[in-house]
Scaffold this motif. Structure first.
Motif, PDB file in Angstrom:
ATOM      1  N   ASN A   1      -0.947  -7.135   7.372  1.00 50.10           N
ATOM      2  CA  ASN A   1      -0.391  -5.925   7.980  1.00 50.10           C
ATOM      3  C   ASN A   1       1.104  -6.183   8.199  1.00 50.10           C
ATOM      4  O   ASN A   1       1.489  -7.044   8.997  1.00 50.10           O
ATOM      5  CB  ASN A   1      -1.081  -5.609   9.303  1.00 50.10           C
ATOM      6  CG  ASN A   1      -0.658  -4.273   9.881  1.00 50.10           C
ATOM      7  OD1 ASN A   1       0.524  -4.000  10.020  1.00 50.10           O
ATOM      8  ND2 ASN A   1      -1.641  -3.445  10.222  1.00 50.10           N
TER       9      ASN A   1
ATOM     10  N   ASP B   1      -5.942   5.483  -0.744  1.00 47.99           N
ATOM     11  CA  ASP B   1      -6.453   5.639   0.626  1.00 47.99           C
ATOM     12  C   ASP B   1      -5.992   4.535   1.575  1.00 47.99           C
ATOM     13  O   ASP B   1      -6.334   4.537   2.765  1.00 47.99           O
ATOM     14  CB  ASP B   1      -7.983   5.729   0.617  1.00 47.99           C
ATOM     15  CG  ASP B   1      -8.651   4.449   0.102  1.00 47.99           C
ATOM     16  OD1 ASP B   1      -7.926   3.462  -0.170  1.00 47.99           O
ATOM     17  OD2 ASP B   1      -9.882   4.443  -0.046  1.00 47.99           O
ATOM     18  N   ASN B   2      -5.229   3.555   1.052  1.00 48.12           N
ATOM     19  CA  ASN B   2      -4.674   2.465   1.859  1.00 48.12           C
ATOM     20  C   ASN B   2      -5.724   1.544   2.465  1.00 48.12           C
ATOM     21  O   ASN B   2      -5.421   0.776   3.387  1.00 48.12           O
ATOM     22  CB  ASN B   2      -3.795   3.019   2.984  1.00 48.12           C
ATOM     23  CG  ASN B   2      -2.685   3.917   2.473  1.00 48.12           C
ATOM     24  OD1 ASN B   2      -1.867   3.495   1.669  1.00 48.12           O
ATOM     25  ND2 ASN B   2      -2.689   5.170   2.917  1.00 48.12           N
ATOM     26  N   LYS B   3      -6.930   1.602   1.963  1.00 51.53           N
ATOM     27  CA  LYS B   3      -7.961   0.697   2.466  1.00 51.53           C
ATOM     28  C   LYS B   3      -8.820   0.086   1.351  1.00 51.53           C
ATOM     29  O   LYS B   3      -9.509  -0.902   1.573  1.00 51.53           O
ATOM     30  CB  LYS B   3      -8.867   1.407   3.465  1.00 51.53           C
ATOM     31  CG  LYS B   3      -9.694   2.546   2.884  1.00 51.53           C
ATOM     32  CD  LYS B   3     -10.596   3.179   3.952  1.00 51.53           C
ATOM     33  CE  LYS B   3     -11.467   4.292   3.361  1.00 51.53           C
ATOM     34  NZ  LYS B   3     -12.344   4.912   4.379  1.00 51.53           N
ATOM     35  N   THR B   4      -8.762   0.705   0.170  1.00 53.95           N
ATOM     36  CA  THR B   4      -9.552   0.198  -0.950  1.00 53.95           C
ATOM     37  C   THR B   4      -8.640  -0.525  -1.924  1.00 53.95           C
ATOM     38  O   THR B   4      -7.558  -0.025  -2.265  1.00 53.95           O
ATOM     39  CB  THR B   4     -10.258   1.350  -1.688  1.00 53.95           C
ATOM     40  OG1 THR B   4     -11.031   2.112  -0.754  1.00 53.95           O
ATOM     41  CG2 THR B   4     -11.169   0.802  -2.774  1.00 53.95           C
TER      42      THR B   4
ATOM     43  N   TRP C   1      -3.878  -1.364  -5.036  1.00 55.25           N
ATOM     44  CA  TRP C   1      -4.365  -0.493  -3.981  1.00 55.25           C
ATOM     45  C   TRP C   1      -4.790   0.857  -4.549  1.00 55.25           C
ATOM     46  O   TRP C   1      -4.155   1.369  -5.474  1.00 55.25           O
ATOM     47  CB  TRP C   1      -3.267  -0.213  -2.956  1.00 55.25           C
ATOM     48  CG  TRP C   1      -2.914  -1.325  -2.029  1.00 55.25           C
ATOM     49  CD1 TRP C   1      -1.806  -2.112  -2.070  1.00 55.25           C
ATOM     50  CD2 TRP C   1      -3.664  -1.756  -0.885  1.00 55.25           C
ATOM     51  NE1 TRP C   1      -1.818  -3.013  -1.041  1.00 55.25           N
ATOM     52  CE2 TRP C   1      -2.937  -2.816  -0.280  1.00 55.25           C
ATOM     53  CE3 TRP C   1      -4.877  -1.348  -0.307  1.00 55.25           C
ATOM     54  CZ2 TRP C   1      -3.389  -3.474   0.857  1.00 55.25           C
ATOM     55  CZ3 TRP C   1      -5.317  -2.002   0.834  1.00 55.25           C
ATOM     56  CH2 TRP C   1      -4.583  -3.054   1.406  1.00 55.25           C
TER      57      TRP C   1
ATOM     58  N   TYR D   1      -5.420 -10.232   7.696  1.00 55.22           N
ATOM     59  CA  TYR D   1      -6.810  -9.806   7.773  1.00 55.22           C
ATOM     60  C   TYR D   1      -7.731 -10.985   7.438  1.00 55.22           C
ATOM     61  O   TYR D   1      -7.323 -11.933   6.757  1.00 55.22           O
ATOM     62  CB  TYR D   1      -7.049  -8.628   6.828  1.00 55.22           C
ATOM     63  CG  TYR D   1      -6.492  -7.330   7.368  1.00 55.22           C
ATOM     64  CD1 TYR D   1      -7.312  -6.399   7.991  1.00 55.22           C
ATOM     65  CD2 TYR D   1      -5.128  -7.042   7.289  1.00 55.22           C
ATOM     66  CE1 TYR D   1      -6.799  -5.213   8.506  1.00 55.22           C
ATOM     67  CE2 TYR D   1      -4.599  -5.865   7.799  1.00 55.22           C
ATOM     68  CZ  TYR D   1      -5.446  -4.966   8.417  1.00 55.22           C
ATOM     69  OH  TYR D   1      -4.937  -3.801   8.938  1.00 55.22           O
TER      70      TYR D   1
ATOM     71  N   VAL E   1     -13.252  -2.991   0.197  1.00 56.61           N
ATOM     72  CA  VAL E   1     -12.786  -2.122   1.276  1.00 56.61           C
ATOM     73  C   VAL E   1     -12.311  -3.008   2.415  1.00 56.61           C
ATOM     74  O   VAL E   1     -13.045  -3.891   2.884  1.00 56.61           O
ATOM     75  CB  VAL E   1     -13.891  -1.164   1.750  1.00 56.61           C
ATOM     76  CG1 VAL E   1     -13.396  -0.317   2.925  1.00 56.61           C
ATOM     77  CG2 VAL E   1     -14.332  -0.259   0.608  1.00 56.61           C
ATOM     78  N   LEU E   2     -11.091  -2.792   2.847  1.00 57.56           N
ATOM     79  CA  LEU E   2     -10.471  -3.608   3.878  1.00 57.56           C
ATOM     80  C   LEU E   2     -11.326  -3.644   5.140  1.00 57.56           C
ATOM     81  O   LEU E   2     -11.829  -2.617   5.603  1.00 57.56           O
ATOM     82  CB  LEU E   2      -9.085  -3.035   4.211  1.00 57.56           C
ATOM     83  CG  LEU E   2      -8.118  -3.957   4.956  1.00 57.56           C
ATOM     84  CD1 LEU E   2      -7.840  -5.216   4.150  1.00 57.56           C
ATOM     85  CD2 LEU E   2      -6.824  -3.211   5.253  1.00 57.56           C
TER      86      LEU E   2
ATOM     87  N   SER F   1       0.825  -1.209   0.000  1.00 58.79           N
ATOM     88  CA  SER F   1       0.000   0.000   0.000  1.00 58.79           C
ATOM     89  C   SER F   1       0.860   1.261   0.000  1.00 58.79           C
ATOM     90  O   SER F   1       2.056   1.219   0.317  1.00 58.79           O
ATOM     91  CB  SER F   1      -0.922   0.004   1.220  1.00 58.79           C
ATOM     92  OG  SER F   1      -0.147  -0.033   2.408  1.00 58.79           O
TER      93      SER F   1
END
Length: 710
Positions: A183, A207-210, A204, A190, A230-231, A159
């Motif tokens: 992580n 936004d580091n989450k999508t 990625w 996860y 989305v994480l 990411s």
């Protein structure tokens, strides 16, 4: 079927013996598959397939037949089992077991892979700031593979905040990867485990989450849907952002080098390309088309600052390079030519830097790297100084550098990684594959020769052998080729091959049509209704090698895998008398039946390679060369056929049916052996040492035929 970078370029070598001296027990009865006729009809033509039922993967009768073939192979080759073990240990002994790749810098980290002594799988690592920093292990393949007979990590992407990594893993060898997220700071996995995804096709958002990924159809194995995830959310709620409705297109997904865009690429197997782009900082936005697909137009894109570089075959068979501003990509009047089309040079690759353009080109069958200084408008070609070699642009994630990372190898030079200063022109060798056991490249010789084939075309041949090998017809020779999908079989190094060169074999790569070694026309003249050029070229190269005393017919061997296995099937139907033995690895040999079955993985995407047999002109042409359909009552060479039960590219039943039919038709007493890896797929075993056992089997088969048993 589908193109693969098949590295079964095995090489062999030895002393001569007559056919009668070959060690092959006659007391062992070969298994026979039950005959269960099935009539297949189209275009008013009927074909009877006695072994169609072998496609029943869950049928105990089928599994027992495959196991019986494996047991038969072990019995026949039992007298050379010690040789097979010796070869394995010999090849394993050349590998530096505790090894490490050259690090590359991306963001704040240096990334590399390493192997430990005895370890089958790579360990993916990184260090922050400098190479003197503490090591962070991202993925330990040896630990992750525990409990699995097969294991593969299918790439990873970190990411933007450098804390998370998407990765994919396959534990079956069916090329259906499960997507996971780790992580990297805490080591936490996860809970998401998204099945049936495309290898390496994930990205990625900023936004580091999508994240985005491609979903595959578990039946056809075609990637056909792109989802947004989305994480931390349930994957069942992932949003479908694009679906490919044309099942003749393959899809890929990646983040651009500039990191600005997420790109979906759709490719119609050498016929048409289309890219869709999404600003990575706007993950809920809409993908927009770079340029709509059209038949006959292929292109690749690299984004840099406010424009795109476009490698395109628009009015350029061998491709040219153009550029276009952002926002104007669909307007081809806004495209500006950077590098013109050249009829004798194929533009294969490019990389972009702040002050330099780097092109990967092919001319006269060899790869070249061209560096263009955009400030001075001067250019140069890197000089490699060997007659047969392969060089390619490496991974260069940074625009703002004057240092180019590239790779080099030849038939006598182990794989090497260089940094090249594009301003000072200084080369720095960072790493050369270390070959243990006293290897000295000066003990080997490579050549580049040309054979004029039956229609007057000159086909390049790359050869390597140990110094002192006589070229008087007495040397055994292994001839290798692939010849499909425009995949070029380049003359690179193989440490396993040394076991054969050192025993007197010559190794030859025939750069036949169907590949792209000599440019785009070379490919076009070896596909569809010109496919027989591929087979004819290989046979004519064999005759050239015999005529010019590199070998003789009783010492000539042939090898090919996948589509190269189709090649093996075709050449032994056409000219079986030329070959002492043939290795056909995961061979695509039942062309007509497979290409008529759109439920089989990859079939629809291959219509532009082989033709669609639902059209009679293609049906008739395919049927005229399909190895399975053209087995006859005649003598065939010694034959080793390999496959994998879970093969995603060429289904196991194609080689199984072919062997079953050959057993009933062939009139000779030569060996006919089938080996099915019951735990692997198209690429064979996953571990670096386990894979050597499969090569050792192939070598032992051939070496036995020239009298080597120890």
């Amino acid at each position: 079927m589908k193109q693969t970078c098949f590295t079964l370029i095995t090489t062999l070598t030895l002393y001569s013996m007559t056919q009668a001296q070959t060690l092959q027990p006659t007391s062992v009865a070969a298994p026979k598959a039950a005959v269960k006729p099935k009539v297949l009809e189209i275009h008013g033509d009927k074909r009877t397939d006695n072994y169609y039922y072998l496609n029943e993967r869950e049928n105990p009768e089928v599994i027992n037949y495959l196991k019986a073939e494996n047991a038969y192979l072990e019995q026949v080759l039992a007298p050379v089992k010690s040789l097979q073990d010796k070869l394995f240990e010999e090849m394993k002994g050349r590998i530096k077991q505790q090894d490490e790749s050259v690090p590359y810098k991306e963001g704040n980290y240096f990334y590399y892979t390493r192997y430990i002594t005895g370890g089958e799988y790579p360990i993916y690592c990184r260090k922050k700031g400098s190479l003197q920093g503490p090591e962070e292990v991202m993925f330990d393949g040896n630990e992750m593979a525990k409990g699995h007979n097969y294991y593969q990590i299918g790439g990873f992407e970190v990411s933007d905040n450098e804390e998370l990594a998407i990765f994919a893993e396959d534990t079956v060898s069916r090329r259906l990867f499960t997507l996971r997220v780790k992580n990297l700071k805490t080591g936490q996995l996860y809970p998401e485990a998204i099945p049936n995804t495309e290898v390496g096709s994930f990205a990625w958002a900023t936004d580091n989450k999508t994240l985005f990924y491609i979903k595959k159809d578990p039946q056809t194995l075609l990637g056909y849907q792109v989802y947004r995830h989305v994480l931390g959310t349930d994957a069942k709620n992932d949003v479908l952002v694009y679906e490919e409705e044309d099942n003749q297109f393959y899809m890929g997904l990646e983040r651009s080098k500039s990191k600005k865009y997420i790109m979906i690429g759709s490719d119609h197997n050498g016929v048409s390309t289309e890219y869709r782009l999404l600003n990575a900082s706007q993950p809920t936005g809409q993908f927009t088309v770079f340029l709509p697909r059209e038949k006959g137009h292929e292109y690749d894109i690299v984004h840099y600052k406010d424009k795109f570089y476009v490698r395109t075959n628009w009015k350029a068979e061998n491709f040219r390079l153009m550029e276009v501003p952002e926002g104007k990509t669909t307007d081809r009047t806004a495209w500006k030519e950077v590098i013109a089309h050249r009829p004798d040079v194929y533009l294969a690759d490019l990389d972009v830097f702040a002050n330099h353009l780097v092109l990967g080109e092919r001319k006269a069958g060899l790869t070249n790297i061209r560096v263009i200084n955009q400030k001075t408008k001067t250019d140069e070609y890197l000089d490699f100084g060997e007659p047969a070699y392969v060089a390619g642009i490496g991974y260069n994630p940074d625009f703002n550098t004057n240092v180019l990372r590239y790779g080099y190898s030849s038939l006598t030079t182990p794989s090497s990684t260089f940094d090249y200063n594009m301003d000072t022109k200084e080369k720095t060798l960072l790493k050369q594959q270390e070959v243990l056991g006293g290897f000295d490249k000066n003990n080997y010789v490579s050549e580049r020769v040309y054979a004029t084939v039956r229609d007057g075309v000159k086909v390049p041949i790359s050869l390597v052998y140990r110094k002192g090998t006589k070229k008087d017809g007495s040397a055994p020779l292994l001839q290798y080729s692939y010849g499909s999908y425009g995949y070029s079989t380049d003359p690179g190094f193989s440490s396993t091959r040394l076991s054969l060169l050192d025993r007197g074999f010559i190794f030859a790569i025939a750069h036949i049509r169907g590949g792209q070694e000599m440019g785009r026309r070379w490919y076009e003249d070896g596909k569809m209704l010109k496919k027989k050029n591929t087979f004819n070229d290989f046979v004519d190269v064999s005759e050239y090698l015999i005529k010019n005393k590199y070998t003789s017919a009783d010492k000539l061997f042939a090898m090919g895998g996948s589509a190269g296995g189709l090649l093996m099937g075709a050449i032994i139907n056409q000219a079986p008398q030329l070959y002492r033995g043939v290795v056909a690895a995961v061979p695509f040999v039942d062309v007509v039946t497979t290409m008529l079955d759109e439920s089989i993985p990859l079939t629809t995407g291959e219509f532009e390679e082989w033709g669609n047999p639902k059209q009679k002109v293609y049906y008739d042409y395919m049927k005229s060369y399909s190895p399975y359909d053209n087995v006859e009552k005649k003598a065939y060479p010694n034959l080793l056929v390999t496959t994998g039960l879970h093969d995603s590219q060429v289904q196991y039943w194609e080689p199984a049916k072919w062997v079953a039919k050959l057993r009933t038709m062939k009139t000779d007493n030569n060996q006919l052996l089938l080996h099915t890896n019951m735990e692997a797929g198209h690429g064979g075993a996953s571990g670096r040492f386990q894979a050597l056992k499969e090569i050792a089997l192939e070598y032992a088969f051939i070496l036995n035929l020239v009298g080597e048993r120890q």
